[in-house]
Design a protein around this motif. Structure first.
Motif, PDB file in Angstrom:
ATOM      1  N   ALA A   1       9.059   1.812   7.731  1.00 42.47           N
ATOM      2  CA  ALA A   1       8.443   3.142   7.688  1.00 42.47           C
ATOM      3  C   ALA A   1       7.509   3.231   6.485  1.00 42.47           C
ATOM      4  O   ALA A   1       7.861   2.770   5.397  1.00 42.47           O
ATOM      5  CB  ALA A   1       9.520   4.208   7.593  1.00 42.47           C
ATOM      6  N   PRO A   2       6.300   3.818   6.637  1.00 39.36           N
ATOM      7  CA  PRO A   2       5.399   3.998   5.500  1.00 39.36           C
ATOM      8  C   PRO A   2       6.113   4.661   4.331  1.00 39.36           C
ATOM      9  O   PRO A   2       6.966   5.527   4.542  1.00 39.36           O
ATOM     10  CB  PRO A   2       4.300   4.905   6.060  1.00 39.36           C
ATOM     11  CG  PRO A   2       4.285   4.589   7.518  1.00 39.36           C
ATOM     12  CD  PRO A   2       5.723   4.327   7.876  1.00 39.36           C
ATOM     13  N   VAL A   3       5.790   4.233   3.124  1.00 37.63           N
ATOM     14  CA  VAL A   3       6.522   4.735   1.952  1.00 37.63           C
ATOM     15  C   VAL A   3       5.604   4.836   0.737  1.00 37.63           C
ATOM     16  O   VAL A   3       4.786   3.942   0.503  1.00 37.63           O
ATOM     17  CB  VAL A   3       7.730   3.802   1.651  1.00 37.63           C
ATOM     18  CG1 VAL A   3       7.275   2.370   1.397  1.00 37.63           C
ATOM     19  CG2 VAL A   3       8.561   4.297   0.474  1.00 37.63           C
ATOM     20  N   GLY A   4       5.708   5.945   0.021  1.00 36.68           N
ATOM     21  CA  GLY A   4       5.034   6.079  -1.277  1.00 36.68           C
ATOM     22  C   GLY A   4       3.557   5.731  -1.277  1.00 36.68           C
ATOM     23  O   GLY A   4       3.090   5.051  -2.186  1.00 36.68           O
TER      24      GLY A   4
ATOM     25  N   ASN B   1       2.048   3.814   0.814  1.00 32.89           N
ATOM     26  CA  ASN B   1       1.808   2.536   1.504  1.00 32.89           C
ATOM     27  C   ASN B   1       1.892   2.791   2.999  1.00 32.89           C
ATOM     28  O   ASN B   1       2.956   3.104   3.529  1.00 32.89           O
ATOM     29  CB  ASN B   1       2.860   1.513   1.073  1.00 32.89           C
ATOM     30  CG  ASN B   1       2.594   0.117   1.636  1.00 32.89           C
ATOM     31  OD1 ASN B   1       1.999  -0.025   2.708  1.00 32.89           O
ATOM     32  ND2 ASN B   1       3.039  -0.905   0.919  1.00 32.89           N
ATOM     33  N   PRO B   2       0.742   2.676   3.706  1.00 33.42           N
ATOM     34  CA  PRO B   2       0.729   3.038   5.130  1.00 33.42           C
ATOM     35  C   PRO B   2       1.244   1.934   6.061  1.00 33.42           C
ATOM     36  O   PRO B   2       1.300   2.140   7.274  1.00 33.42           O
ATOM     37  CB  PRO B   2      -0.760   3.298   5.392  1.00 33.42           C
ATOM     38  CG  PRO B   2      -1.462   2.367   4.451  1.00 33.42           C
ATOM     39  CD  PRO B   2      -0.581   2.245   3.221  1.00 33.42           C
ATOM     40  N   GLY B   3       1.607   0.765   5.520  1.00 32.67           N
ATOM     41  CA  GLY B   3       2.019  -0.357   6.364  1.00 32.67           C
ATOM     42  C   GLY B   3       3.192   0.006   7.265  1.00 32.67           C
ATOM     43  O   GLY B   3       4.044   0.811   6.893  1.00 32.67           O
ATOM     44  N   THR B   4       3.241  -0.597   8.447  1.00 35.67           N
ATOM     45  CA  THR B   4       4.309  -0.283   9.402  1.00 35.67           C
ATOM     46  C   THR B   4       5.209  -1.484   9.682  1.00 35.67           C
ATOM     47  O   THR B   4       6.103  -1.406  10.509  1.00 35.67           O
ATOM     48  CB  THR B   4       3.732   0.243  10.734  1.00 35.67           C
ATOM     49  OG1 THR B   4       2.797  -0.711  11.222  1.00 35.67           O
ATOM     50  CG2 THR B   4       3.058   1.592  10.534  1.00 35.67           C
ATOM     51  N   THR B   5       4.939  -2.612   9.021  1.00 36.14           N
ATOM     52  CA  THR B   5       5.886  -3.733   9.060  1.00 36.14           C
ATOM     53  C   THR B   5       6.141  -4.157   7.613  1.00 36.14           C
ATOM     54  O   THR B   5       5.361  -3.840   6.708  1.00 36.14           O
ATOM     55  CB  THR B   5       5.333  -4.957   9.830  1.00 36.14           C
ATOM     56  OG1 THR B   5       4.218  -5.487   9.105  1.00 36.14           O
ATOM     57  CG2 THR B   5       4.917  -4.590  11.248  1.00 36.14           C
ATOM     58  N   ARG B   6       7.232  -4.907   7.436  1.00 40.20           N
ATOM     59  CA  ARG B   6       7.562  -5.393   6.095  1.00 40.20           C
ATOM     60  C   ARG B   6       6.436  -6.274   5.531  1.00 40.20           C
ATOM     61  O   ARG B   6       6.042  -6.144   4.374  1.00 40.20           O
ATOM     62  CB  ARG B   6       8.867  -6.203   6.217  1.00 40.20           C
ATOM     63  CG  ARG B   6       9.754  -6.141   5.034  1.00 40.20           C
ATOM     64  CD  ARG B   6      11.055  -6.872   5.317  1.00 40.20           C
ATOM     65  NE  ARG B   6      11.477  -7.590   4.119  1.00 40.20           N
ATOM     66  CZ  ARG B   6      12.106  -7.016   3.092  1.00 40.20           C
ATOM     67  NH1 ARG B   6      12.409  -5.750   3.128  1.00 40.20           N
ATOM     68  NH2 ARG B   6      12.449  -7.736   2.037  1.00 40.20           N
ATOM     69  N   GLY B   7       5.903  -7.129   6.398  1.00 39.26           N
ATOM     70  CA  GLY B   7       4.827  -8.019   5.963  1.00 39.26           C
ATOM     71  C   GLY B   7       3.575  -7.255   5.587  1.00 39.26           C
ATOM     72  O   GLY B   7       2.927  -7.533   4.568  1.00 39.26           O
ATOM     73  N   GLU B   8       3.231  -6.250   6.428  1.00 36.71           N
ATOM     74  CA  GLU B   8       2.020  -5.479   6.156  1.00 36.71           C
ATOM     75  C   GLU B   8       2.176  -4.696   4.849  1.00 36.71           C
ATOM     76  O   GLU B   8       1.245  -4.621   4.044  1.00 36.71           O
ATOM     77  CB  GLU B   8       1.727  -4.515   7.318  1.00 36.71           C
ATOM     78  CG  GLU B   8       0.397  -3.787   7.136  1.00 36.71           C
ATOM     79  CD  GLU B   8       0.123  -2.727   8.201  1.00 36.71           C
ATOM     80  OE1 GLU B   8       1.046  -2.412   8.984  1.00 36.71           O
ATOM     81  OE2 GLU B   8      -1.005  -2.202   8.220  1.00 36.71           O
ATOM     82  N   GLN B   9       3.355  -4.138   4.626  1.00 37.71           N
ATOM     83  CA  GLN B   9       3.572  -3.392   3.383  1.00 37.71           C
ATOM     84  C   GLN B   9       3.435  -4.305   2.159  1.00 37.71           C
ATOM     85  O   GLN B   9       2.858  -3.920   1.144  1.00 37.71           O
ATOM     86  CB  GLN B   9       4.946  -2.721   3.404  1.00 37.71           C
ATOM     87  CG  GLN B   9       5.009  -1.591   4.420  1.00 37.71           C
ATOM     88  CD  GLN B   9       6.217  -0.689   4.239  1.00 37.71           C
ATOM     89  OE1 GLN B   9       7.150  -1.020   3.523  1.00 37.71           O
ATOM     90  NE2 GLN B   9       6.185   0.447   4.917  1.00 37.71           N
ATOM     91  N   ALA B  10       3.980  -5.517   2.279  1.00 38.92           N
ATOM     92  CA  ALA B  10       3.853  -6.467   1.166  1.00 38.92           C
ATOM     93  C   ALA B  10       2.383  -6.816   0.924  1.00 38.92           C
ATOM     94  O   ALA B  10       1.935  -6.899  -0.226  1.00 38.92           O
ATOM     95  CB  ALA B  10       4.660  -7.728   1.454  1.00 38.92           C
TER      96      ALA B  10
END
Ligand code: ZN
Length: 556
Positions: free
Chosen positions: A44-47, A49-58
């Motif tokens: 889930a997007p957090v703080g 960070n709009p990423g929707t997968t763990r890899g994308e967020q990283a």
């Protein structure tokens, strides 16, 4: 440091690069499909960070970190960062969080001396890309992508937000990436941390600014054995680069020092002190304008304030000093050793002292704990180092020195030089190439992650350290859409608000599905920055203009 190719060729003498640009720092994703930076586990997007997968967020956080340092530094040569978020060695109770360093090392001569430089700084200084095209990375960085999964340091997990609001129990991934890439950009001494031996016989861009306060020598003028000793003696090794020293008072808080007002030989000096967990907390009021007197406990040259008692050092013993009359109403100086700190202070109190200065029997100072059986001390106690204590004792004999406690920079020595991490047990990955843990507030380049570090806004002393080792810092404002935000990219004391605006703009551009969503993302960012008084309303208006400019360029 994964690879330490020390190029044999010495490059031409350093020449300042003529083109001033913010540095472009590029991510080279080394992870295979499905893992690490390519992990497709939904998130889930957090703080912010709009990423929707763990890899994308990283990847978003990595990108953000690259933008931050790219906004702070100037270089006409791109910096390429090898990045991996694939699993590292890990069990439930221990594991590697991250590692990073320069991918190649070069020898550069500044006209006087040849030293080792990591690839990013070497390339910036000579103004050309030195890397072999088949191995273009200037920095290698690896982070543990398994953190937070069962069986890997259970109880810890990464926080992928880019807003600095790290929840309890999580490790801020942005801080960690900026810290590790910070090593790659030059916060890295290449000497052997155990033996003190220089790598291939050369000093380096970082080590040239290390200084040993006990020997009064720079690391380049010391023997291997001297360097080894300094690196494992807490409080002894400091950074003498001028930018860090100048900005330390801006980035760090204050702490108290012992500041004699007489006699002349020591008047005006600042002696670092440790504090006691017993008695009244030492304060300027409790020490002001009282003289220091070395106690005489009747045991000859021993002045430890308990030795005359021999084995009988029970909690309720008393001892009359030979010079009790001289000590009464004054600050008692007592040597460390034989009995507990609290015991010495109680005896001094019984003899009429109004405060105690304990002289350490080793380098540096420590904070003094409570002895098991003694709780009756009310006077304040501080500690000075063995060397400082010797100097004080040698100079008070003929004169009654008035003493106050004054302010020093927290994490710096009496000369204002910031301490480097030098624990008594050498940790190869941490010793020397970090600031000390006594810095307060905590700094980005301390060896342990701190929840109070928000490197997205404040990189504290790291930009100044980069400046010391030879980087040019971006002198201008943060910019996006070719538009000036009116906010310094980096300012004195290490605020990186302009760099933050650039990095956040990239996050909004990457994460928004269309231009109205981009506009909402950046407008919300701008409003938050203004309402929390991080930037002024004038700067907010300039950022609003830049957002409009970016929207006009969006194209759909
Ligand atoms: Zn580190």
């Amino acid at each position: 440091m994964n690879k330490s190719l020390l190029a044999l060729a010495t490059l031409a003498a350093l020449a300042a690069s003529t083109t001033a640009n913010a540095a472009d720092i590029n991510l080279i994703n080394l992870d295979p499909a499905g893992v690490g930076l390519n992990d497709t586990t939904p998130a889930a997007p957090v703080g912010g960070n709009p990423g929707t997968t763990r890899g994308e967020q990283a990847r978003v956080v990595y990108r953000f970190a690259m933008d931050m340092w790219g906004g702070v530094l100037e270089s006409s040569v791109d910096i390429n960062v090898y990045a991996s978020f694939a699993p590292l060695t890990c069990t439930s109770s221990s594991g590697t969080l991250a590692s990073a360093g320069a991918n190649e090392l070069w020898l550069l001569n500044d006209g006087v001396k040849t030293r080792i430089y990591g690839a990013p700084l070497a390339e910036s200084l000579v103004g050309e890309d030195l890397s072999d095209p088949s191995d273009p990375g200037d920095i290698s960085s690896r982070f543990n992508g398994d953190l937070g999964k069962p069986g890997c340091l259970d109880g810890l997990s990464w926080y992928f937000g880019v807003d600095g609001n790290t929840p309890a129990g999580q490790v801020n991934f942005l801080n960690t990436v900026m810290h590790e890439v910070g090593h790659g950009l030059g916060v890295q001494g290449f000497l052997n941390k155990s033996t003190g031996a220089l790598l291939a016989g050369y000093s380096d861009a970082y080590t040239q600014f290390a200084y040993d306060n006990v020997l009064g020598k720079g690391f380049e003028d010391m023997t291997n054995a001297e360097r080894a000793t300094a690196m494992k003696t807490p409080g002894r090794t400091v950074w003498v680069g001028s930018h860090v020293t100048q900005e330390a008072a801006l980035a760090l808080g204050k702490r108290l020092s012992l500041h004699p007002s007489a006699p002349v030989a020591i008047a005006g000096k600042d002696y670092e002190i440790g504090f006691a967990a017993f008695g009244t907390l030492a304060s300027p009021t409790s020490f002001t304008n009282h003289a220091m007197v070395l106690i005489d406990d009747g045991n000859g040259t021993a002045t430890d304030g308990c030795s005359a008692l021999g084995a009988s050092t029970g909690p309720n013993d008393t001892i009359a000093y030979v010079n009790a009359a001289a000590v009464a109403g004054k600050i008692a100086i007592i040597d460390r050793g034989t009995c507990s700190f609290e015991y010495k202070s109680k005896i001094a109190q019984d003899n009429g002292a109004i405060a105690v200065v304990i002289v350490n029997n080793a380098a540096g100072v420590i904070d003094m704990g409570v002895a098991a059986s003694r709780t009756t001390v009310s006077i304040p106690t501080v500690m000075v180092s063995q060397a400082d204590g010797a100097e004080i004792k040698a100079n008070i004999a003929s004169s009654a020195a008035g003493v106050v406690l004054s302010n020093l920079v927290a994490g710096a020595d009496g000369a204002g030089h910031v301490r480097l991490y030098s624990p008594s047990t050498v940790a190869a990955g941490s010793t020397f190439s970090h600031f000390d843990t006594t810095l307060n507030p905590d700094a980005l380049m301390e060896p342990f992650d701190s929840p109070t570090v928000e490197a997205n806004f404040d990189a504290d002393l790291t930009p100044a350290l980069f400046n010391d080792i030879g980087w040019n810092l971006n002198p201008g404002n943060g910019k996006f859409a070719n538009c000036d935000t009116g906010v310094d990219a980096v300012s004195a004391g290490g605020l990186v608000l302009g760099a933050n605006s650039q990095a956040y703009n990239d996050v909004c551009l990457e994460g928004a599905a269309n231009r109205s969503k981009y506009q909402a993302c950046m407008t919300s960012y701008k409003n938050d920055m203004v309402s929390s008084h991080i930037i002024t309303s004038t700067q907010g208006s300039k950022i609003a203009t830049c957002i409009k400019r970016q929207v006009d360029q969006y194209g759909h």
